[in-house]
Design an enzyme around this catalytic site. Structure first.
Site, PDB file in Angstrom:
ATOM      1  N   TRP A 414      -2.060  -5.602   7.043  1.00  0.00           N
ATOM      2  CA  TRP A 414      -0.721  -5.195   6.594  1.00  0.00           C
ATOM      3  C   TRP A 414       0.306  -5.463   7.688  1.00  0.00           C
ATOM      4  O   TRP A 414       1.378  -6.005   7.429  1.00  0.00           O
ATOM      5  CB  TRP A 414      -0.691  -3.704   6.236  1.00  0.00           C
ATOM      6  N   TYR A 418       3.489  -8.145   7.500  1.00  0.00           N
ATOM      7  CA  TYR A 418       4.879  -7.716   7.652  1.00  0.00           C
ATOM      8  C   TYR A 418       5.564  -8.524   8.756  1.00  0.00           C
ATOM      9  O   TYR A 418       6.708  -8.947   8.614  1.00  0.00           O
ATOM     10  CB  TYR A 418       4.923  -6.220   7.977  1.00  0.00           C
ATOM     11  N   ASP A 434       0.258  -2.209   0.703  1.00  0.00           N
ATOM     12  CA  ASP A 434       1.441  -1.389   0.917  1.00  0.00           C
ATOM     13  C   ASP A 434       1.610  -0.404  -0.238  1.00  0.00           C
ATOM     14  O   ASP A 434       1.603  -0.790  -1.414  1.00  0.00           O
ATOM     15  CB  ASP A 434       2.678  -2.288   1.024  1.00  0.00           C
TER      16      ASP A 434
END
Length: 469
Positions: A414, A418, A434
């Site tokens: 994750w 990002y 998410d």
């Protein structure tokens, strides 16, 4: 499509049709050069379309200038948005263009650029000539000249300051290059442009520039995203503007009609080219909203795309800053992450600036509310970015940067997604897992298998889903 055919890499007939129609979708994708006038223009130039026999097309302004053409004073190629293809490419040429925007050639020359990319100067020149029709030095020189032209036209900066702000090593070099390339001296351009009159230079020189983009553009959603994540004492965001501290001063970007307005107050104008480049990335100004919208409108996201045409993916003012944001934001609320980031900036930064990798690696972060594991992750991240092992500002191939990030304890998929989405400018990055995305998809009854249908624009799909909730 444009990519076909002749030595410029462009389809002549497609380009001529776009230029004849003054199609704004192609602004920044190519330039029209007229052999009879020796002028090159944007596709949207209001001048009468020249005869086919007198026209040549170039993918980059530098290629047109290398062939002996001068920029049009009417359509002003310096205001053209960047080519969206180069903006998101992670290959060598795409990364080299980003580093040129960052001022690497101005500071370290072509040898420094090649070293940063871990290739030879000869190979770099070969790639540029093949892809753009001009070498990296010509591209850097054209960027300097076009920025200088905009500064001379739109600001009251003295010619001396314009020279250094645009990246020239001396006023003599600036005058000679402008005269040789464009056929007129800087003072002559300013005299005919009718812009602001130069004033006495102050400690911090206020100046204002236009930053153009393709339409549609949704600044409200982008500013809303940045406002929720604004770091206390580093950034300030409201409904119409974004302000942050930069080395030697501050900048404010304000929404205007058809463009954004950059206002900068800095003690050293040599930072200006880098400021402009970073603002363009932060606000995703070189994106192609029509291509994104067309692809996503054919999926379950159609209602969201219709509701927010021109939605952008917020970029990064600084790649390392976004990486720290991602680490701190793991498994906590946006508001909680913002509070912790403000504490980190207050402890490790200086003069209202977010800490550099070196500063964070050396900082004592105890007592700020971070777990021991999180502090270790941030320290290792700072050390590896400071050492050059990880480069989040354009030099490293995105896949290599992601792989290196994953080797740091405490950084998972994750977090790297990002970072890839905002700092590495990967338009297909998807922050899988998410919670906000899962909730939005559940509310819209979108099954997970639809995620693959959003390629190669999954980062924009994520923004639509986040905005919907």
């Amino acid at each position: 499509m444009l990519l076909k055919a002749d030595i410029t890499g462009l389809d002549f007939d497609a380009c001529y049709r776009a230029a004849s129609a003054r199609d704004a979708r192609f602004d920044g994708r190519f330039y029209t050069a007229v052999s009879t006038t020796r002028i090159y223009c944007r596709p949207i130039c209001p001048a009468r379309t020249p005869a086919r026999r007198n026209v040549r097309f170039y993918r980059h302004a530098a290629a047109a200038e290398a062939a002996g053409f001068r920029p049009c004073k009417r359509c002003r190629p310096e205001l053209s948005p960047g080519d969206p293809g180069w903006n998101v490419r992670g290959d060598l040429v795409g990364r080299a263009l980003r580093l040129i925007d960052e001022g690497v050639v101005d500071d370290f020359g072509i040898s420094g650029l090649a070293t940063r990319l871990h290739i030879t100067e000869r190979h770099l020149h070969r790639l540029f000539t093949t892809e753009l029709g001009a070498g990296p030095l010509a591209v850097a020189r054209t960027k300097r000249l076009l920025l200088a032209k905009q500064l001379l036209t739109e600001t009251a900066l003295p010619v001396t300051d314009v020279a250094f702000a645009a990246g020239f090593g001396s006023v003599r070099q600036f005058n000679a290059t402008m005269k040789e390339t464009y056929g007129f001296a800087p003072s002559e351009l300013r005299a005919t442009a009718g812009g602001p009159r130069p004033e006495t230079t102050q400690t911090k020189v206020p100046l204002s520039l236009r930053l153009h983009h393709r339409r549609p553009y949704d600044p409200v959603s982008l500013l809303g995203f940045l406002a929720m994540r604004a770091i206390p004492d580093v950034e300030q965001v409201d409904d119409a503007s974004y302000t942050r501290a930069v080395p030697g001063g501050s900048i404010t970007v304000t929404v205007a009609d058809g463009h954004l307005r950059l206002s900068a107050s800095v003690s050293d104008t040599r930072h200006l080219a880098r400021i402009v480049a970073r603002c363009r990335r932060l606000f995703d100004l070189d994106a192609d909203p029509e291509a994104v919208g067309e692809a996503l409108s054919e999926t379950a996201l159609h209602p969201l795309v219709t509701a927010r045409p021109g939605l952008r993916v917020p970029g990064a003012w600084d790649g390392f800053e976004v990486a720290v944001r991602a680490v701190v934001g793991q498994q906590i609320s946006v508001a909680g992450a913002r509070t912790l980031l403000g504490r980190i900036a207050g402890r490790a930064g200086s003069d209202g600036l977010f800490p550099t990798a070196e500063q964070l690696a050396a900082a004592d972060l105890t007592g700020l509310g971070l777990t021991d594991r999180r502090m270790t992750t941030l320290r290792v991240l700072g050390e590896r970015v400071a050492s050059g092992e990880i480069d989040l500002d354009g030099a490293q191939e995105p896949g290599e940067a992601v792989a290196a990030l994953l080797e740091i304890p405490g950084i998972g998929p994750w977090t790297t997604s990002y970072i890839a989405m905002r700092a590495l400018r990967d338009p297909d990055a998807w922050p899988g897992g998410d919670l906000g995305l899962r909730k939005a998809m559940a509310c819209l009854n979108i099954p997970e298998e639809h995620i693959e249908r959003w390629r190669p624009w999954r980062a924009y799909a994520a923004m639509h889903l986040w905005s919907s909730s």
